[in-house]
Design a protein around this motif. Sequence first.
Motif, mmCIF file in Angstrom:
data_model
loop_
_atom_site.group_PDB
_atom_site.id
_atom_site.type_symbol
_atom_site.label_atom_id
_atom_site.label_comp_id
_atom_site.label_asym_id
_atom_site.label_seq_id
_atom_site.Cartn_x
_atom_site.Cartn_y
_atom_site.Cartn_z
ATOM 1 N N PHE A 87 -13.340 3.364 -3.124
ATOM 2 C CA PHE A 87 -13.693 4.272 -2.033
ATOM 3 C C PHE A 87 -15.213 4.260 -1.811
ATOM 4 N N ARG A 88 -15.946 4.375 -2.904
ATOM 5 C CA ARG A 88 -17.415 4.385 -2.819
ATOM 6 C C ARG A 88 -17.944 3.049 -2.257
ATOM 7 N N GLU A 89 -17.344 1.987 -2.733
ATOM 8 C CA GLU A 89 -17.726 0.635 -2.303
ATOM 9 C C GLU A 89 -17.565 0.496 -0.777
ATOM 10 N N LEU A 90 -16.435 0.970 -0.271
ATOM 11 C CA LEU A 90 -16.169 0.863 1.170
ATOM 12 C C LEU A 90 -17.122 1.741 1.962
ATOM 13 N N LYS A 91 -17.414 2.926 1.423
ATOM 14 C CA LYS A 91 -18.380 3.821 2.079
ATOM 15 C C LYS A 91 -19.741 3.123 2.190
ATOM 16 N N ASN A 92 -20.139 2.487 1.083
ATOM 17 C CA ASN A 92 -21.431 1.785 1.076
ATOM 18 C C ASN A 92 -21.465 0.644 2.074
ATOM 19 N N LEU A 93 -20.290 0.079 2.346
ATOM 20 C CA LEU A 93 -20.215 -1.023 3.316
ATOM 21 C C LEU A 93 -20.086 -0.485 4.744
ATOM 22 N N ASN A 94 -20.153 0.867 4.847
ATOM 23 C CA ASN A 94 -20.030 1.530 6.159
ATOM 24 C C ASN A 94 -18.681 1.282 6.830
ATOM 25 N N VAL A 95 -17.648 1.107 6.007
ATOM 26 C CA VAL A 95 -16.305 0.953 6.578
ATOM 27 C C VAL A 95 -15.822 2.357 6.961
ATOM 28 N N GLY A 96 -15.423 2.515 8.214
ATOM 29 C CA GLY A 96 -15.027 3.844 8.689
ATOM 30 C C GLY A 96 -13.537 4.085 8.534
ATOM 31 N N GLY A 97 -13.101 5.334 8.813
ATOM 32 C CA GLY A 97 -11.684 5.674 8.847
ATOM 33 C C GLY A 97 -10.976 5.591 7.511
ATOM 34 N N ILE A 98 -11.678 5.910 6.433
ATOM 35 C CA ILE A 98 -11.012 5.855 5.126
ATOM 36 C C ILE A 98 -11.121 7.191 4.404
ATOM 37 N N SER A 99 -10.157 7.476 3.549
ATOM 38 C CA SER A 99 -10.233 8.650 2.680
ATOM 39 C C SER A 99 -9.848 8.179 1.280
ATOM 40 N N LEU A 100 -10.184 9.004 0.274
ATOM 41 C CA LEU A 100 -9.861 8.624 -1.102
ATOM 42 C C LEU A 100 -8.346 8.452 -1.254
ATOM 43 N N GLU A 101 -7.588 9.320 -0.576
ATOM 44 C CA GLU A 101 -6.119 9.260 -0.660
ATOM 45 C C GLU A 101 -5.600 7.921 -0.103
ATOM 46 N N ASN A 102 -6.148 7.544 1.061
ATOM 47 C CA ASN A 102 -5.721 6.268 1.664
ATOM 48 C C ASN A 102 -6.045 5.096 0.757
ATOM 49 N N VAL A 103 -7.245 5.136 0.224
ATOM 50 C CA VAL A 103 -7.694 4.041 -0.638
ATOM 51 C C VAL A 103 -6.799 3.943 -1.872
ATOM 52 N N ALA A 104 -6.436 5.112 -2.443
ATOM 53 C CA ALA A 104 -5.583 5.124 -3.641
ATOM 54 C C ALA A 104 -4.198 4.570 -3.312
ATOM 55 N N LEU A 105 -3.683 4.968 -2.168
ATOM 56 C CA LEU A 105 -2.354 4.490 -1.757
ATOM 57 C C LEU A 105 -2.340 2.973 -1.583
ATOM 58 N N ASP A 106 -3.383 2.509 -0.907
ATOM 59 C CA ASP A 106 -3.503 1.073 -0.649
ATOM 60 C C ASP A 106 -3.627 0.290 -1.967
ATOM 61 N N LEU A 107 -4.390 0.878 -2.884
ATOM 62 C CA LEU A 107 -4.618 0.225 -4.184
ATOM 63 C C LEU A 107 -3.298 0.096 -4.956
ATOM 64 N N LYS A 108 -2.522 1.175 -4.922
ATOM 65 C CA LYS A 108 -1.233 1.195 -5.623
ATOM 66 C C LYS A 108 -0.313 0.119 -5.053
ATOM 67 N N ASN A 109 -0.291 0.039 -3.745
ATOM 68 C CA ASN A 109 0.548 -0.923 -3.054
ATOM 69 C C ASN A 109 0.133 -2.354 -3.404
ATOM 70 N N ARG A 110 -1.173 -2.595 -3.359
ATOM 71 C CA ARG A 110 -1.678 -3.951 -3.658
ATOM 72 C C ARG A 110 -1.458 -4.314 -5.123
ATOM 73 N N ASP A 111 -1.705 -3.359 -6.020
ATOM 74 C CA ASP A 111 -1.468 -3.604 -7.460
ATOM 75 C C ASP A 111 -0.051 -4.104 -7.649
ATOM 76 N N LYS A 112 0.873 -3.430 -6.958
ATOM 77 C CA LYS A 112 2.288 -3.759 -7.134
ATOM 78 C C LYS A 112 2.586 -5.175 -6.615
ATOM 79 N N ILE A 113 2.149 -5.452 -5.396
ATOM 80 C CA ILE A 113 2.431 -6.782 -4.829
ATOM 81 C C ILE A 113 1.734 -7.869 -5.648
ATOM 82 N N ASP A 114 0.456 -7.639 -5.966
ATOM 83 C CA ASP A 114 -0.322 -8.671 -6.674
ATOM 84 C C ASP A 114 0.233 -8.966 -8.070
ATOM 85 N N SER A 115 0.764 -7.927 -8.733
ATOM 86 C CA SER A 115 1.184 -8.172 -10.117
ATOM 87 C C SER A 115 2.670 -8.492 -10.253
#
Length: 228
Positions: A155-183
């Motif tokens: 979340f912090r990384e994306l904020k630093n990159l000035n990526v808009g339209g994100i929240s910690l909840e969204n980032v966590a959800l996306d991470l969970k989804n990607r973890d699952k597909i990737d692994s």
Amino acid sequence: MIIAVDGPAGAGKSTVAKILAQKLGFLYIDTGAMYRALTLSALENNLDLNDTKALVKLARILRINLEKDNNGSLRTFIDGRDVSQLIREPRITQVVSDVAKIKDVREIMVKSQRQMARQNDCVVEGRDIATVVFPGADKKFYIDANFQKRAKRRFRELKNLNVGGISLENVALDLKNRDKIDSTREVAPLKKAQDAIYIDTTNMTIEEVVNAILIKIRNPDDKAQNSK
Ligand code: DC
């Protein structure tokens, strides 16, 4: 010399791999950026992401380049166009794992990654570097951290990159989804290579992680294979 750095998103891999490459004077190869570039191009060309054939065809013709800029940052190019910022957008992050799980796409990317590393000492970062791309890498590291910490970091990384339209909840959800597909994907799933050194960065600073890795690299007798 090839240093492989694998691990899930948000574990601190990219930051660590980048600094490591700088300190060692090695080339830094961010393989995730390549899958992201292909995904961006697929979306720009209105491809159906379920159309495996079309994605593979695109992967074959696309020229994806990774180059250092004057500040030492790595930039990603598609056919000469700088897409470094675009590939970090949430619309890419949300679907990139679906593109990266395609066997023939991976074959094309892996070939290109091996070519890039052919004439350079490098730090290569990804999910399957130690297991598939460079199983003979000189040093292998698996960087991990607990889920909450990874979500916060991403979340912090994306904020630093000035990526808009994100929240910690969204980032966590996306991470969970990607973890699952990737692994859990069939081809080259994210997993620690048997001979990789496991580093849990949950309570470590970037500097501490980099130093821990440098010590392992500089000590040729250190074959510590921390298993998890
Ligand atoms: O590290 P990243 O978040 O930029 O990676 C983007 C996606 O690409 C990630 O969800 C999994 C995939 N990836 C992969 O399958 N193999 C790699 N070597 C690197 C990334």
